[in-house]
Design an enzyme around this catalytic site. Structure first.
Site, PDB file in Angstrom:
ATOM      1  N   PHE A 180      -7.442 108.745  42.588  1.00 16.22           N
ATOM      2  CA  PHE A 180      -7.742 109.590  41.433  1.00 16.22           C
ATOM      3  C   PHE A 180      -7.007 110.919  41.548  1.00 16.22           C
ATOM      4  O   PHE A 180      -7.137 111.631  42.541  1.00 16.22           O
ATOM      5  CB  PHE A 180      -9.250 109.824  41.340  1.00 16.22           C
ATOM      6  CG  PHE A 180      -9.670 110.720  40.208  1.00 16.22           C
ATOM      7  CD1 PHE A 180      -9.632 110.265  38.898  1.00 16.22           C
ATOM      8  CD2 PHE A 180     -10.118 112.007  40.457  1.00 16.22           C
ATOM      9  CE1 PHE A 180     -10.028 111.087  37.848  1.00 16.22           C
ATOM     10  CE2 PHE A 180     -10.519 112.834  39.412  1.00 16.22           C
ATOM     11  CZ  PHE A 180     -10.480 112.376  38.106  1.00 16.22           C
ATOM     12  N   GLY A 181      -6.242 111.249  40.507  1.00 18.54           N
ATOM     13  CA  GLY A 181      -5.504 112.499  40.460  1.00 18.54           C
ATOM     14  C   GLY A 181      -6.091 113.444  39.430  1.00 18.54           C
ATOM     15  O   GLY A 181      -6.475 113.029  38.327  1.00 18.54           O
ATOM     16  N   TYR A 182      -6.162 114.729  39.763  1.00 18.67           N
ATOM     17  CA  TYR A 182      -6.751 115.730  38.873  1.00 18.67           C
ATOM     18  C   TYR A 182      -5.840 116.936  38.686  1.00 18.67           C
ATOM     19  O   TYR A 182      -6.103 117.804  37.858  1.00 18.67           O
ATOM     20  CB  TYR A 182      -8.102 116.191  39.423  1.00 18.67           C
ATOM     21  CG  TYR A 182      -8.051 116.555  40.895  1.00 18.67           C
ATOM     22  CD1 TYR A 182      -7.688 117.831  41.311  1.00 18.67           C
ATOM     23  CD2 TYR A 182      -8.343 115.607  41.877  1.00 18.67           C
ATOM     24  CE1 TYR A 182      -7.620 118.148  42.660  1.00 18.67           C
ATOM     25  CE2 TYR A 182      -8.297 115.921  43.221  1.00 18.67           C
ATOM     26  CZ  TYR A 182      -7.932 117.191  43.609  1.00 18.67           C
ATOM     27  OH  TYR A 182      -7.857 117.499  44.946  1.00 18.67           O
ATOM     28  N   GLY A 183      -4.762 117.006  39.484  1.00 12.44           N
ATOM     29  CA  GLY A 183      -3.777 118.083  39.376  1.00 12.44           C
ATOM     30  C   GLY A 183      -2.396 117.467  39.306  1.00 12.44           C
ATOM     31  O   GLY A 183      -2.104 116.662  38.427  1.00 12.44           O
ATOM     32  N   SER A 184      -1.542 117.810  40.265  1.00 13.51           N
ATOM     33  CA  SER A 184      -0.162 117.298  40.226  1.00 13.51           C
ATOM     34  C   SER A 184      -0.076 115.793  40.431  1.00 13.51           C
ATOM     35  O   SER A 184       0.909 115.170  40.022  1.00 13.51           O
ATOM     36  CB  SER A 184       0.704 118.016  41.269  1.00 13.51           C
ATOM     37  OG  SER A 184       0.194 117.812  42.576  1.00 13.51           O
ATOM     38  N   GLU A 238      -0.933 115.239  50.824  1.00 12.15           N
ATOM     39  CA  GLU A 238      -2.216 115.885  50.576  1.00 12.15           C
ATOM     40  C   GLU A 238      -2.943 116.341  51.837  1.00 12.15           C
ATOM     41  O   GLU A 238      -3.750 117.267  51.791  1.00 12.15           O
ATOM     42  CB  GLU A 238      -3.128 114.932  49.795  1.00 12.15           C
ATOM     43  CG  GLU A 238      -2.538 114.415  48.490  1.00 12.15           C
ATOM     44  CD  GLU A 238      -2.319 115.517  47.464  1.00 12.15           C
ATOM     45  OE1 GLU A 238      -2.992 116.568  47.553  1.00 12.15           O
ATOM     46  OE2 GLU A 238      -1.451 115.334  46.580  1.00 12.15           O
TER      47      GLU A 238
END
Length: 230
Positions: free
Chosen positions: A60-64, A137
């Site tokens: 799950f991605g929420y930024g870049s 990350e």
């Protein structure tokens, strides 16, 4: 750092050799916060012990990660996670900031919910692509990889899913930052990867594409544009 013509980070930047070079360069300046390859890989292997070795995995991605995953993905879909929300709560002394003028990066912190993008990693590529993700990350341990219940189209998916949640014990955790401070730091910070505000602008563009046309990120974006004169 190799970048695409449109300013995207390329996956070939993430190699153990480059990560070790970066770690040593920072250590020479007195910053020993980056994980060694052994520490990083041990964290990844321990985390993946829950994976059955046969299933695809969603990240799950929420930024870049929404707009520049830099990994091989089999599919990408809008998704939502509950119990976590995106927040500019991670100090950014490199990348899109410097030690002298640090920026702020998004992380997931506890409470609320978050709409973002999920990328499906095919089972046969989980090892190679999580290696890339951990170099990207988990370079300094400021996040905690976390298994999550991921919703798509209002239903929790059955396949395993994970994301990166802020490590509140890490020295780069900024806590709840005042909005005026967030605006000022994002508007001014710039590093090797570009400006901090470009990171915000691209994130908001992705939210717009998801049909989210208003909210805290949009408010920040408008204020940063005013301060930066964009």
């Amino acid at each position: 750092m190799k970048m695409s013509p449109d300013g995207m980070i390329l996956r070939e930047n993430f190699t153990p050799e480059r990560m070790e070079t970066l770690r040593r360069e920072l250590a020479e300046r007195g910053d020993n916060s980056l994980l060694t390859e052994e520490q990083r890989e041990d964290n990844r292997r321990q985390f993946l012990r829950r994976w059955d070795g046969k299933s695809d995995i969603w990240v799950f991605g929420y930024g870049s990660l929404m707009w520049n995953p830099a990994i091989h993905v089999a599919d990408t879909k809008p998704a939502k996670v509950f119990g976590l929300h995106r927040s500019f709560c991670l100090k950014l002394p490199l990348g899109r900031g410097t030690p002298e003028r640090p920026g702020l990066m998004l992380a997931l912190d506890h409470g609320g919910s978050c709409q973002g993008m999920a990328h499906r990693i095919a089972a046969h590529q989980v090892e190679s692509e999580t290696e890339i993700l951990w170099m990207r990350e988990m370079i300094g341990g400021s996040y905690r990889p976390t298994w999550i219940n991921l919703q798509m189209n209002g239903r929790t998916i059955k396949q395993p899913a994970f994301t990166y949640v802020i490590n509140r014990a890490h020295k780069r955790y900024a806590g709840k930052v005042k909005e005026d401070t967030i605006v000022r730091r994002i508007a001014r910070a710039e590093g090797q990867l570009g400006t901090n505000r470009e990171y915000l602008y691209r994130t908001v563009e992705r939210l717009d594409a998801l049909g989210i046309s208003a909210g805290p990120m949009h408010k920040l974006c408008d204020r940063v544009r005013d301060v930066a004169g964009d």
